[in-house]
Design a protein around this motif. Structure first.
Motif, PDB file in Angstrom:
ATOM      1  N   PRO A  72       2.253 -15.222 -16.864  1.00  0.00           N
ATOM      2  CA  PRO A  72       3.439 -14.981 -15.909  1.00  0.00           C
ATOM      3  C   PRO A  72       4.328 -13.385 -16.776  1.00  0.00           C
ATOM      4  O   PRO A  72       4.147 -13.032 -17.894  1.00  0.00           O
ATOM      5  N   ALA A  73       4.819 -13.010 -15.640  1.00  0.00           N
ATOM      6  CA  ALA A  73       5.056 -12.548 -15.388  1.00  0.00           C
ATOM      7  C   ALA A  73       7.534 -12.782 -14.620  1.00  0.00           C
ATOM      8  O   ALA A  73       7.511 -13.297 -14.380  1.00  0.00           O
ATOM      9  N   ARG A  74       8.272 -12.040 -16.135  1.00  0.00           N
ATOM     10  CA  ARG A  74       9.477 -12.304 -14.936  1.00  0.00           C
ATOM     11  C   ARG A  74      10.040 -10.528 -13.832  1.00  0.00           C
ATOM     12  O   ARG A  74       9.838  -9.901 -14.359  1.00  0.00           O
ATOM     13  N   PRO A  75      10.610 -11.753 -12.338  1.00  0.00           N
ATOM     14  CA  PRO A  75      10.844 -10.788 -12.187  1.00  0.00           C
ATOM     15  C   PRO A  75      12.143  -9.614 -12.788  1.00  0.00           C
ATOM     16  O   PRO A  75      12.645 -10.801 -13.135  1.00  0.00           O
ATOM     17  N   ALA A  76      12.024  -8.501 -12.454  1.00  0.00           N
ATOM     18  CA  ALA A  76      12.540  -7.263 -12.877  1.00  0.00           C
ATOM     19  C   ALA A  76      13.534  -6.812 -11.762  1.00  0.00           C
ATOM     20  O   ALA A  76      14.298  -5.894 -12.201  1.00  0.00           O
ATOM     21  N   LEU A  77      12.485  -6.131 -10.989  1.00  0.00           N
ATOM     22  CA  LEU A  77      13.120  -5.771 -10.086  1.00  0.00           C
ATOM     23  C   LEU A  77      11.851  -5.374  -8.374  1.00  0.00           C
ATOM     24  O   LEU A  77      10.590  -6.213  -8.249  1.00  0.00           O
ATOM     25  N   VAL A  78      12.550  -5.201  -7.749  1.00  0.00           N
ATOM     26  CA  VAL A  78      11.462  -5.626  -6.046  1.00  0.00           C
ATOM     27  C   VAL A  78      12.769  -4.154  -5.666  1.00  0.00           C
ATOM     28  O   VAL A  78      13.183  -3.809  -5.260  1.00  0.00           O
ATOM     29  N   ILE A  79      11.196  -3.895  -5.092  1.00  0.00           N
ATOM     30  CA  ILE A  79      11.435  -2.787  -4.473  1.00  0.00           C
ATOM     31  C   ILE A  79      10.023  -2.945  -3.093  1.00  0.00           C
ATOM     32  O   ILE A  79       9.285  -3.487  -2.658  1.00  0.00           O
ATOM     33  N   PHE A  80      10.461  -2.706  -2.010  1.00  0.00           N
ATOM     34  CA  PHE A  80      10.415  -2.221  -0.733  1.00  0.00           C
ATOM     35  C   PHE A  80       9.786  -1.169  -1.000  1.00  0.00           C
ATOM     36  O   PHE A  80      10.980  -0.164  -0.191  1.00  0.00           O
ATOM     37  N   PRO A  81       8.312   0.164  -0.436  1.00  0.00           N
ATOM     38  CA  PRO A  81       8.153   0.438  -0.670  1.00  0.00           C
ATOM     39  C   PRO A  81       7.872   1.281   0.615  1.00  0.00           C
ATOM     40  O   PRO A  81       7.355   0.446   1.918  1.00  0.00           O
ATOM     41  N   ALA A  82       8.004   2.111   1.310  1.00  0.00           N
ATOM     42  CA  ALA A  82       7.167   3.031   2.141  1.00  0.00           C
ATOM     43  C   ALA A  82       6.352   4.449   1.934  1.00  0.00           C
ATOM     44  O   ALA A  82       7.978   5.473   2.047  1.00  0.00           O
ATOM     45  N   PHE A  83       5.551   4.528   2.150  1.00  0.00           N
ATOM     46  CA  PHE A  83       4.756   6.144   2.415  1.00  0.00           C
ATOM     47  C   PHE A  83       5.409   6.850   4.068  1.00  0.00           C
ATOM     48  O   PHE A  83       4.849   6.186   4.217  1.00  0.00           O
ATOM     49  N   GLU A  84       5.803   8.002   3.775  1.00  0.00           N
ATOM     50  CA  GLU A  84       5.889   8.981   4.328  1.00  0.00           C
ATOM     51  C   GLU A  84       4.815   9.976   3.975  1.00  0.00           C
ATOM     52  O   GLU A  84       5.747  10.555   3.246  1.00  0.00           O
ATOM     53  N   ALA A  85       4.111  10.535   5.055  1.00  0.00           N
ATOM     54  CA  ALA A  85       3.686  12.391   4.579  1.00  0.00           C
ATOM     55  C   ALA A  85       4.921  13.010   4.409  1.00  0.00           C
ATOM     56  O   ALA A  85       5.299  13.214   5.226  1.00  0.00           O
ATOM     57  N   GLY A  86       4.464  13.852   3.299  1.00  0.00           N
ATOM     58  CA  GLY A  86       5.257  14.681   3.369  1.00  0.00           C
ATOM     59  C   GLY A  86       6.532  14.782   2.570  1.00  0.00           C
ATOM     60  O   GLY A  86       7.431  15.403   2.152  1.00  0.00           O
ATOM     61  N   ALA A  87       6.937  13.349   2.310  1.00  0.00           N
ATOM     62  CA  ALA A  87       8.777  12.340   2.418  1.00  0.00           C
ATOM     63  C   ALA A  87       8.690  13.349   0.451  1.00  0.00           C
ATOM     64  O   ALA A  87       7.831  13.204   0.071  1.00  0.00           O
ATOM     65  N   THR A  88      10.083  13.215   0.678  1.00  0.00           N
ATOM     66  CA  THR A  88      10.351  13.781  -0.799  1.00  0.00           C
ATOM     67  C   THR A  88      11.262  12.372  -1.246  1.00  0.00           C
ATOM     68  O   THR A  88      11.844  11.771  -0.505  1.00  0.00           O
ATOM     69  N   LEU A  89      10.805  12.615  -2.758  1.00  0.00           N
ATOM     70  CA  LEU A  89      11.377  10.827  -2.493  1.00  0.00           C
ATOM     71  C   LEU A  89      12.748  10.563  -2.021  1.00  0.00           C
ATOM     72  O   LEU A  89      13.702  11.014  -2.863  1.00  0.00           O
ATOM     73  N   ASP A  90      12.998   8.872  -1.811  1.00  0.00           N
ATOM     74  CA  ASP A  90      14.065   8.630  -1.356  1.00  0.00           C
ATOM     75  C   ASP A  90      14.842   6.846  -2.125  1.00  0.00           C
ATOM     76  O   ASP A  90      13.290   6.389  -1.787  1.00  0.00           O
ATOM     77  N   CYS A  91      14.937   6.994  -3.134  1.00  0.00           N
ATOM     78  CA  CYS A  91      15.649   5.618  -3.480  1.00  0.00           C
ATOM     79  C   CYS A  91      17.031   5.067  -3.168  1.00  0.00           C
ATOM     80  O   CYS A  91      17.685   5.716  -3.897  1.00  0.00           O
ATOM     81  N   ARG A  92      17.331   3.443  -2.790  1.00  0.00           N
ATOM     82  CA  ARG A  92      18.846   3.642  -2.569  1.00  0.00           C
ATOM     83  C   ARG A  92      18.484   1.729  -2.843  1.00  0.00           C
ATOM     84  O   ARG A  92      17.420   1.181  -2.845  1.00  0.00           O
ATOM     85  N   LEU A  93      19.846   1.754  -3.546  1.00  0.00           N
ATOM     86  CA  LEU A  93      19.829   0.241  -3.989  1.00  0.00           C
ATOM     87  C   LEU A  93      19.767  -0.476  -2.474  1.00  0.00           C
ATOM     88  O   LEU A  93      20.523   0.004  -1.517  1.00  0.00           O
ATOM     89  N   MET A  94      19.113  -1.793  -2.459  1.00  0.00           N
ATOM     90  CA  MET A  94      19.667  -2.959  -1.414  1.00  0.00           C
ATOM     91  C   MET A  94      20.637  -3.373  -1.484  1.00  0.00           C
ATOM     92  O   MET A  94      20.590  -4.212  -1.869  1.00  0.00           O
ATOM     93  N   ALA A  95      21.681  -4.167  -0.417  1.00  0.00           N
ATOM     94  CA  ALA A  95      22.502  -4.897  -1.135  1.00  0.00           C
ATOM     95  C   ALA A  95      21.401  -6.634  -0.836  1.00  0.00           C
ATOM     96  O   ALA A  95      20.600  -6.529  -0.159  1.00  0.00           O
ATOM     97  N   GLY A  96      21.748  -6.634  -1.398  1.00  0.00           N
ATOM     98  CA  GLY A  96      21.100  -8.509  -2.357  1.00  0.00           C
ATOM     99  C   GLY A  96      20.867  -9.521  -0.851  1.00  0.00           C
ATOM    100  O   GLY A  96      19.977  -9.923  -0.839  1.00  0.00           O
TER     101      GLY A  96
END
Lengths: 317, 83
Positions: free
Chosen positions: A224-248
Motif C-alpha cells: 500500500p501507499a500513504r496518500p501524500a498529494l491530490v492532483i486534479f489534472p487537466a490537459f489542454e493542448a499547447g497550454a503552459t503549466l499552471d498549478c494552483r492550490l485548492m481549498a480543502g
C-alpha cells in the motif's frame, strides 16, 4: 514466476478449464475463457503479473469471457462477459474481448468492493508516497498516469483509488492503462519501454489500446501507499503549466462526490476522505506537456515530504 | 451525535447522520457555523432562532435576508444547529 514466463498454450488450457487466476492487488480474479485472441492479449498485457497456478483456489471475482453461441459463433461472432452469474453488458464483437473484459472487471469491482472507498482516480506512488489523480474522462488523467509509470513512478491504479478506511492507505488495483484515441501515439512516442496491446477501433469510448503495467508496479501489488498529494489534472493542448492550490473543502467535494461508492459508506467514507484531504495538499494542474507535468508533480511531492517531516518535528507547515 | 464536523483549511464539511448527506461549507459559512456552535446550549441542543439571528446581525455584522445567508440558515436548521 511472471505470467509471461508461462507458455501461452498452458495459460489457454488453464483458462479453458476456468482455472486461470489473476492477482490485481485489491482483488483476485478467476477467469474462464476459450477465446484464444483474448488469452494472447492477456499474456502480453498482464505479462509482468505474478503467475498463479491452477489450484490457487480463492478468488474475489469469478469471471467468464466466452464466444457467442449458435449463429453468433459464426456470423459476426461475439464475445460475452459474465461475472458471478451476471452479464452486465451487451455482447461485444469477438475481437473486442479484451476491452469488454477490462470494463467488466471495473464494473464488477466497483459493484462489490465496498469494504473500501473507491475514489474515481488514478494512483501512482514514489516510494510509498501516493499521488491521487482525480479527473473526469477526457482530462488526460490516464495519459499522465501512463507517462508517470514510464518515468519511474509505481502504478497502483489507473481507474480506482482504493482507499482502506481502516489504515488510511491506498491499495493497488492494478490493471493495464486504457489509452484512448491520440493518447496511444502520445505514449508510444513518450517511451520505447511502453508495452502496448492491439488498438481496438470504434469502441464506445473511441479507439482504445492498453498499456501493460511494468515490473516496478506489479512487484508492488500488495504494497500500500500513504496518500501524500491530490492532483486534479487537466490537459489542454499547447497550454503552459499552471498549478494552483485548492481549498480543502473544494478538494473534498471533488474527490468524495465523484467516488464510486461514497454515498454507500456514510460516516466511514466521510472521515476517510476528510483524512486524505487533511493530510495532503490538493492542486489543480493544467498542462500541455507530460514532461513538465511530471516534473511539477515530483516537486510537489518533495514539498509535501518536507512539510510532513517538519510537522513530525513539531514545526508548523 | 447527529452531525460530524470537520474543518478543512478555511472551509469545512459536515456529515448528517440522519440523512447521510454531506454538506460543504465555504469559509464564510464556516465562520458562521463555528460562531453558532460556540453559543450552543451545554446539552448540545440547537441555538434558539432569535439568538442565532442576533449573533449574525450584531456580532458578525451579516445581513440575514440575503439569499445565500437564508440558504445557509435553512441548512443549519435542517442539521439541528438552529432551532
Amino acid at each position: 514466476m511472471r505470467l509471461r514466463e508461462q507458455p501461452l498454450h498452458a495459460l489457454s488450457r488453464q483458462a479453458d478449464r476456468g482455472r486461470l487466476y489473476l492477482d490485481q492487488g485489491a482483488a483476485r480474479l478467476r477467469i474462464r475463457s476459450s477465446v484464444k485472441g483474448f488469452i494472447r492479449n492477456l499474456h502480453l498485457l498482464y505479462g509482468a503479473f505474478p503467475y498463479l497456478p491452477a489450484d490457487t483456489g480463492f478468488a474475489d471475482h469469478h469471471v467468464e469471457l466466452r464466444r457467442g453461441r449458435r449463429l453468433r459463433a459464426l456470423i459476426r461472432p461475439q464475445s460475452r462477459f459474465r461475472t458471478d452469474g451476471q452479464e452486465p453488458f451487451e455482447p461485444f464483437p469477438l475481437h473486442g474481448a479484451l476491452p469488454l473484459f477490462e470494463w467488466g472487471i471495473n464494473w464488477s469491482f466497483a459493484q462489490r468492493a465496498n469494504q473500501y472507498i473507491l475514489l474515481h482516480s488514478g494512483v501512482l506512488a514514489r516510494a510509498d508516497q501516493a499521488v491521487i489523480m482525480a479527473a473526469p474522462p477526457g482530462s488526460g488523467k490516464s495519459t499522465l498516469a501512463a507517462a508517470m509509470m514510464l518515468s519511474g513512478f509505481r502504478l497502483l491504479s489507473d481507474e480506482f483509488g482504493v482507499l482502506d478506511p481502516n489504515s488510511g492507505q491506498l491499495l493497488p488495483m492494478l490493471k493495464p492503462v486504457a489509452l484512448k484515441n491520440q493518447s496511444v501515439d502520445v505514449i508510444r512516442a513518450f517511451s520505447d519501454q511502453a508495452v502496448i496491446g492491439p488498438l481496438f477501433i470504434g469502441t464506445r469510448k473511441g479507439d482504445v489500446a492498453h498499456l501493460a503495467p511494468n515490473e516496478t508496479s506489479t512487484d508492488g501489488l500488495h504494497r500500500p501507499a500513504r496518500p501524500a498529494l491530490v492532483i486534479f489534472p487537466a490537459f489542454e493542448a499547447g497550454a503552459t503549466l499552471d498549478c494552483r492550490l485548492m481549498a480543502g473543502e473544494d478538494a473534498f467535494a471533488h474527490l468524495a462526490f465523484n467516488s464510486f461508492n461514497y454515498h454507500l459508506l456514510g460516516p466511514i467514507g466521510f472521515h476517510a476522505v476528510a483524512d486524505v484531504i487533511a493530510a495532503c495538499p490538493a492542486y489543480r494542474l493544467r498542462f500541455g506537456q507530460l514532461e513538465a507535468a511530471i516534473e511539477q508533480i515530483r516537486s510537489l511531492l518533495d514539498e509535501a515530504d518536507r512539510n510532513t517531516q517538519r510537522a513530525a518535528q513539531g514545526h508548523p507547515k | 451525535m447527529q452531525i460530524c464536523y470537520r474543518r478543512l483549511d478555511d472551509g469545512a464539511i459536515i456529515f448528517d447522520h440522519r440523512t447521510w448527506k454531506t454538506h460543504v461549507l465555504t469559509p464564510a459559512a464556516t465562520i458562521i457555523y463555528e460562531a453558532l456552535d460556540e453559543i450552543r446550549p451545554a446539552d448540545g441542543g440547537p441555538v434558539p432562532n432569535a439568538a442565532a439571528l442576533a449573533l449574525l446581525q450584531e456580532d458578525l455584522d451579516i445581513e440575514t435576508d440575503t439569499p445565500s445567508t437564508q440558504q445557509l440558515l435553512r441548512m443549519l436548521r435542517h442539521l439541528g444547529v438552529i432551532a
